[in-house]
Write a protein that holds these residues in place. Structure first.
Motif, PDB file in Angstrom:
ATOM      1  N   TRP A 165      -0.623  -8.775   2.834  1.00 50.41           N
ATOM      2  CA  TRP A 165       0.680  -8.117   2.844  1.00 50.41           C
ATOM      3  C   TRP A 165       0.964  -7.645   4.266  1.00 50.41           C
ATOM      4  N   SER A 166       2.107  -8.054   4.793  1.00 47.15           N
ATOM      5  CA  SER A 166       2.463  -7.712   6.172  1.00 47.15           C
ATOM      6  C   SER A 166       3.590  -6.680   6.180  1.00 47.15           C
ATOM      7  N   PHE A 167       3.447  -5.697   7.070  1.00 45.42           N
ATOM      8  CA  PHE A 167       4.465  -4.670   7.248  1.00 45.42           C
ATOM      9  C   PHE A 167       5.133  -4.854   8.605  1.00 45.42           C
ATOM     10  N   ASP A 168       6.254  -4.204   8.805  1.00 48.50           N
ATOM     11  CA  ASP A 168       7.004  -4.358  10.047  1.00 48.50           C
ATOM     12  C   ASP A 168       6.150  -3.988  11.250  1.00 48.50           C
ATOM     13  N   LYS A 169       6.516  -4.533  12.390  1.00 49.40           N
ATOM     14  CA  LYS A 169       5.793  -4.245  13.623  1.00 49.40           C
ATOM     15  C   LYS A 169       6.042  -2.806  14.077  1.00 49.40           C
ATOM     16  N   GLY A 170       5.171  -2.323  14.947  1.00 52.15           N
ATOM     17  CA  GLY A 170       5.333  -0.985  15.505  1.00 52.15           C
ATOM     18  C   GLY A 170       4.261  -0.019  15.021  1.00 52.15           C
ATOM     19  N   VAL A 171       4.015   0.993  15.827  1.00 48.89           N
ATOM     20  CA  VAL A 171       2.989   1.992  15.520  1.00 48.89           C
ATOM     21  C   VAL A 171       3.223   2.687  14.181  1.00 48.89           C
ATOM     22  N   PRO A 172       4.473   3.060  13.821  1.00 52.24           N
ATOM     23  CA  PRO A 172       4.660   3.752  12.537  1.00 52.24           C
ATOM     24  C   PRO A 172       4.217   2.945  11.324  1.00 52.24           C
ATOM     25  N   ASN A 173       4.106   1.613  11.454  1.00 45.46           N
ATOM     26  CA  ASN A 173       3.723   0.781  10.327  1.00 45.46           C
ATOM     27  C   ASN A 173       2.271   0.314  10.384  1.00 45.46           C
ATOM     28  N   GLN A 174       1.490   0.846  11.316  1.00 41.11           N
ATOM     29  CA  GLN A 174       0.056   0.583  11.300  1.00 41.11           C
ATOM     30  C   GLN A 174      -0.550   1.228  10.057  1.00 41.11           C
ATOM     31  N   GLN A 175      -1.447   0.504   9.388  1.00 42.83           N
ATOM     32  CA  GLN A 175      -2.004   0.960   8.115  1.00 42.83           C
ATOM     33  C   GLN A 175      -3.314   1.722   8.357  1.00 42.83           C
ATOM     34  N   VAL A 176      -3.375   2.966   7.864  1.00 46.11           N
ATOM     35  CA  VAL A 176      -4.508   3.843   8.209  1.00 46.11           C
ATOM     36  C   VAL A 176      -5.259   4.377   6.995  1.00 46.11           C
ATOM     37  N   GLY A 177      -4.857   3.983   5.791  1.00 51.25           N
ATOM     38  CA  GLY A 177      -5.565   4.444   4.601  1.00 51.25           C
ATOM     39  C   GLY A 177      -5.136   3.646   3.392  1.00 51.25           C
ATOM     40  N   ASN A 178      -5.996   3.589   2.361  1.00 54.73           N
ATOM     41  CA  ASN A 178      -5.604   2.903   1.137  1.00 54.73           C
ATOM     42  C   ASN A 178      -6.421   3.382  -0.046  1.00 54.73           C
ATOM     43  N   VAL A 179      -5.955   3.032  -1.248  1.00 58.19           N
ATOM     44  CA  VAL A 179      -6.698   3.295  -2.479  1.00 58.19           C
ATOM     45  C   VAL A 179      -6.215   2.317  -3.537  1.00 58.19           C
ATOM     46  N   TRP A 180      -7.166   1.778  -4.318  1.00 54.49           N
ATOM     47  CA  TRP A 180      -6.837   0.917  -5.449  1.00 54.49           C
ATOM     48  C   TRP A 180      -6.608   1.826  -6.645  1.00 54.49           C
ATOM     49  N   VAL A 181      -5.387   1.854  -7.171  1.00 52.44           N
ATOM     50  CA  VAL A 181      -5.003   2.876  -8.142  1.00 52.44           C
ATOM     51  C   VAL A 181      -5.307   2.465  -9.574  1.00 52.44           C
ATOM     52  N   ASN A 182      -4.830   1.315  -9.995  1.00 50.43           N
ATOM     53  CA  ASN A 182      -5.048   0.834 -11.357  1.00 50.43           C
ATOM     54  C   ASN A 182      -5.342  -0.655 -11.318  1.00 50.43           C
ATOM     55  N   VAL A 183      -5.188  -1.335 -12.422  1.00 53.13           N
ATOM     56  CA  VAL A 183      -5.588  -2.746 -12.483  1.00 53.13           C
ATOM     57  C   VAL A 183      -4.850  -3.590 -11.454  1.00 53.13           C
ATOM     58  N   HIS A 184      -3.567  -3.330 -11.263  1.00 54.10           N
ATOM     59  CA  HIS A 184      -2.751  -4.223 -10.440  1.00 54.10           C
ATOM     60  C   HIS A 184      -2.228  -3.601  -9.144  1.00 54.10           C
ATOM     61  N   GLU A 185      -2.220  -2.294  -9.015  1.00 55.16           N
ATOM     62  CA  GLU A 185      -1.528  -1.663  -7.885  1.00 55.16           C
ATOM     63  C   GLU A 185      -2.480  -1.047  -6.860  1.00 55.16           C
ATOM     64  N   ILE A 186      -2.096  -1.247  -5.620  1.00 56.48           N
ATOM     65  CA  ILE A 186      -2.808  -0.687  -4.474  1.00 56.48           C
ATOM     66  C   ILE A 186      -1.806   0.113  -3.651  1.00 56.48           C
ATOM     67  N   VAL A 187      -2.245   1.252  -3.129  1.00 55.32           N
ATOM     68  CA  VAL A 187      -1.403   2.061  -2.255  1.00 55.32           C
ATOM     69  C   VAL A 187      -2.005   2.051  -0.863  1.00 55.32           C
ATOM     70  N   SER A 188      -1.191   1.719   0.134  1.00 57.35           N
ATOM     71  CA  SER A 188      -1.626   1.732   1.526  1.00 57.35           C
ATOM     72  C   SER A 188      -0.744   2.672   2.324  1.00 57.35           C
ATOM     73  N   LEU A 189      -1.360   3.451   3.182  1.00 55.06           N
ATOM     74  CA  LEU A 189      -0.655   4.472   3.964  1.00 55.06           C
ATOM     75  C   LEU A 189      -0.401   3.987   5.384  1.00 55.06           C
ATOM     76  N   SER A 190       0.846   4.137   5.835  1.00 53.83           N
ATOM     77  CA  SER A 190       1.190   3.780   7.211  1.00 53.83           C
ATOM     78  C   SER A 190       1.062   4.994   8.125  1.00 53.83           C
ATOM     79  N   MET A 191       0.976   4.730   9.414  1.00 53.11           N
ATOM     80  CA  MET A 191       0.870   5.797  10.406  1.00 53.11           C
ATOM     81  C   MET A 191       2.078   6.724  10.343  1.00 53.11           C
ATOM     82  N   GLY A 192       3.247   6.178   9.987  1.00 53.01           N
ATOM     83  CA  GLY A 192       4.460   6.969   9.887  1.00 53.01           C
ATOM     84  C   GLY A 192       4.566   7.777   8.616  1.00 53.01           C
ATOM     85  N   GLY A 193       3.579   7.647   7.720  1.00 52.28           N
ATOM     86  CA  GLY A 193       3.559   8.471   6.521  1.00 52.28           C
ATOM     87  C   GLY A 193       4.057   7.799   5.261  1.00 52.28           C
TER      88      GLY A 193
END
Length: 632
Positions: A273-301
């Motif tokens: 999965w690709s996010f927009d370019k730029g520092v605010p969209n750098q991915q700095v954290g994640n967690v697998w929540v349930n069977v199908h969904e994952i949450v990833s945190l960007s630098m911009g919050g």
């Protein structure tokens, strides 16, 4: 007087450049809740209904990480001073059942064992960098040794025999067995900081990721390396990893702005999965929540939710909310339940308070402020105006976000108000040390008042403009003539108090009442026409008054207030000496804004004839709360 919290719209996780942000999911089947920290708050976010989220505000120092226990009954949270608090997640009072000082510095990660009895806290320290202890007593349950640099992550094998791994800034991973935990060996597979390490739910494997762009898979029982994961590698520091519930896949988030899904059996990349370019969209954290969904945190919050069933490489939805303190706010003039807030980092967010579902909080897009938003007001034709410490007046609307209409101000703005003809009045502190009240319409300055006193706050209704003086401690009432563009003073109050200085003023919709709050928490009610004192008995607040709001009906009946003391009070104008509602701790760490929402003024009537009202509050914790109360 009774009240209930109708909704809590939480802040998003705090982020820091170069540091992995830890997210965790509830270990309860069917749950869509994740937990994270921001400032001194711990947030339990409901992904499906963000407005039904909760927060824990029991820490006195900045929090760093929080983890649910495997049983789901407890949460452990830690702060920058090495303190761990264990608290009840089931009961509404969130009782603290344990509090232990385990390290001398910042705690970067926490790990529970499968019995929900033992915890490893890892981070910074003088004599040690991690500590293993019992939840009930805080007693030591072994030693986590072998590190000489800050530990970034820790994980415990979720089945017996227990194993534990810790990863540090020295590119080392130490393997322990227990309990009691003891050092077994050091793993040297990385060449730079190891940012995260995680055991699979079945305990058969664990994976490590780091700033060297490497992903390494290990045997969970003995710590032996299985393979380097080299298929379609990341091109930036990998900040976080998380396992699927079935333990056959894991996900990684990187500062190359991508999130990648891997098969643990073949070590092949499944999806990117690709996010927009730029520092605010750098991915700095994640967690697998349930069977199908994952949450990833960007630098911009932003919290990006991705679905492993979707093959388009894009997030299915993005949860947006403040990362910093709420500093100002205003309701939309259309009375549709929309509320706007400005934050300490210059961002503006829009809330749909009629819903607690996904999308109820959205960032206003466009070129906004670059620093703190000091005040906001709604225009008569649907626009929302804001001023900030970047010395700019900006305009936004629901459809387009921020518009190009921007006015550079002569000084630093502190307060903003709008009259019925659409004229904006801005109180600003000039470089000379004096203050001015500038009248603006259509980005053109119509009039500038240079008062002899130090203006601190402005409020307006109809053609009435009210200015609070900080040094003379008086309220000045003006009449605005929009055609002639003149401001004429028609009344001035006596000094409203002897102990504090005026910090905030408000005027009712019909212009019949004025309220002035001061720096020590006192509120004075004045006549809107003569500025004569009606009452000065509202002294319940104990700190600086930051926001005042009259009920917006044609004939106002109540006044809401908030303060740095964290409380919200709602006073009756009919019985100002005896009747009020006190919402204790309505804005943890200090209130900044309070306002009324549609539905106040008897929208619900009880058998005793008393109506209910809805009040919204926000403040230093970055959260926005909606309160429903029986009006006094």
């Amino acid at each position: 007087m009774s009240y209930t919290r109708q909704a809590l719209y939480p802040c998003n996780p705090g982020t820091e450049r170069g540091r992995s942000t830890k997210l965790a999911a509830a270990n309860v089947k069917g749950s869509d809740k994740i937990i994270y920290v921001n400032g001194r708050s711990v947030i339990l976010l409901d992904l499906q209904h963000p407005g039904l989220s909760t927060s824990f505000t029991g820490h006195s120092k900045e929090t760093t990480v929080a983890r649910f226990s495997p049983s789901g009954f407890y949460c452990a949270s830690a702060d920058v001073f090495g303190l761990v608090k264990i608290w009840d997640t089931v009961k509404e009072d969130q009782t603290v059942v344990g509090e232990y000082k385990v390290l001398s510095g910042r705690i970067n990660d926490l790990a529970w064992d499968a019995d929900s009895e033992r915890i490893i806290a890892a981070g910074e320290g003088r004599e040690k960098f991690a500590h293993a202890f019992l939840r009930n007593t805080g007693a030591s349950t072994g030693e986590i040794t072998g590190h000489s640099k800050v530990i970034n992550a820790a994980s415990i094998r979720p089945k017996r025999p227990y194993r534990a791994v810790t990863a540090d800034d020295g590119a080392l991973i130490n393997f322990h067995q227990g309990p009691p935990f003891k050092y077994v060996k050091t793993i040297r597979e990385h060449t730079k900081f190891v940012q995260d390490v995680k055991y699979a739910p079945n305990g058969n494997h664990f994976v490590s990721v780091g700033s060297d762009f490497k992903i390494v898979l290990y045997n969970g029982e003995n710590g032996d390396k299985i393979a380097d994961v080299l298929d379609s590698p990341h091109k930036g520091s990998i900040m976080a990893c998380s396992w699927s519930l079935s333990s056959d896949q894991f996900v990684t988030s990187s500062m190359d702005n991508t999130v990648k899904l891997w098969d643990s059996n073949t070590q092949k990349n499944v999806t990117t999965w690709s996010f927009d370019k730029g520092v605010p969209n750098q991915q700095v954290g994640n967690v697998w929540v349930n069977v199908h969904e994952i949450v990833s945190l960007s630098m911009g919050g932003d919290l990006g939710v991705v679905d492993v069933r979707e093959g388009n490489g894009k997030a299915t939805r993005v949860i947006q909310a403040p990362q910093k303190s709420v500093t100002s706010g205003t309701r939309d003039a259309s009375d549709n339940g929309t509320f706007f807030v400005g934050t300490a980092d210059g961002r503006v967010f829009r809330y749909d308070t009629s819903s607690a579902d996904v999308g109820s909080s959205v960032k206003v897009q466009g070129e906004g402020h670059t620093t703190l938003v000091s005040d906001m007001t709604a225009g008569v034709t649907g626009q929302v105006y804001s001023v900030g410490f970047d010395d700019k007046l900006r305009e936004a609307n629901l459809a387009a976000g921020f518009t190009p209409a921007t006015l550079a101000l002569e000084g630093q703005p502190t307060s903003l108000a709008s009259t019925a003809d659409g004229t904006l009045f801005v109180v600003q502190a000039e470089k000379t040390g004096k203050t001015a009240v500038q009248a603006v319409r259509h980005n053109q300055t119509l009039y500038t008042l240079q008062p002899t006193y130090k203006a601190v706050s402005v409020a307006a209704s109809g053609d009435v403009v009210v200015v609070g003086g900080e040094d003379d401690n008086k309220v000045h009432v003006y009449a605005w003539d929009g055609r002639a563009s003149t401001l004429v003073e028609k009344a001035t109050s006596e000094r409203v108090g002897a102990r504090g200085q005026i910090t905030k003023v408000a005027v009712s919709a019909d212009g019949g009442y004025i309220a002035a709050g001061d720096s020590v928490g006192k509120i004075v009610l004045l006549d809107g026409h003569t500025a004569e004192k009606r009452t000065d008995k509202w002294t319940h607040h104990t700190a600086r008054i930051t926001s005042l709001a009259f009920s917006p009906s044609p004939v106002p009946t109540h006044l809401a207030s908030t303060s740095l003391d964290t409380h919200v009070y709602v006073y009756s104008l009919e019985s100002p000496f005896s009747r009020y509602v006190h919402v204790a701790g309505a804005a943890p760490m200090g209130g900044a804004v309070v306002s009324w929402l549609p539905g106040e003024q008897g929208s619900v009537t009880r058998k005793d004839g008393k109506g209910k009202g809805r009040v919204i509050s926000g403040g230093a914790d970055g959260c926005v709360r909606v309160w429903e109360m029986v009006l006094p």
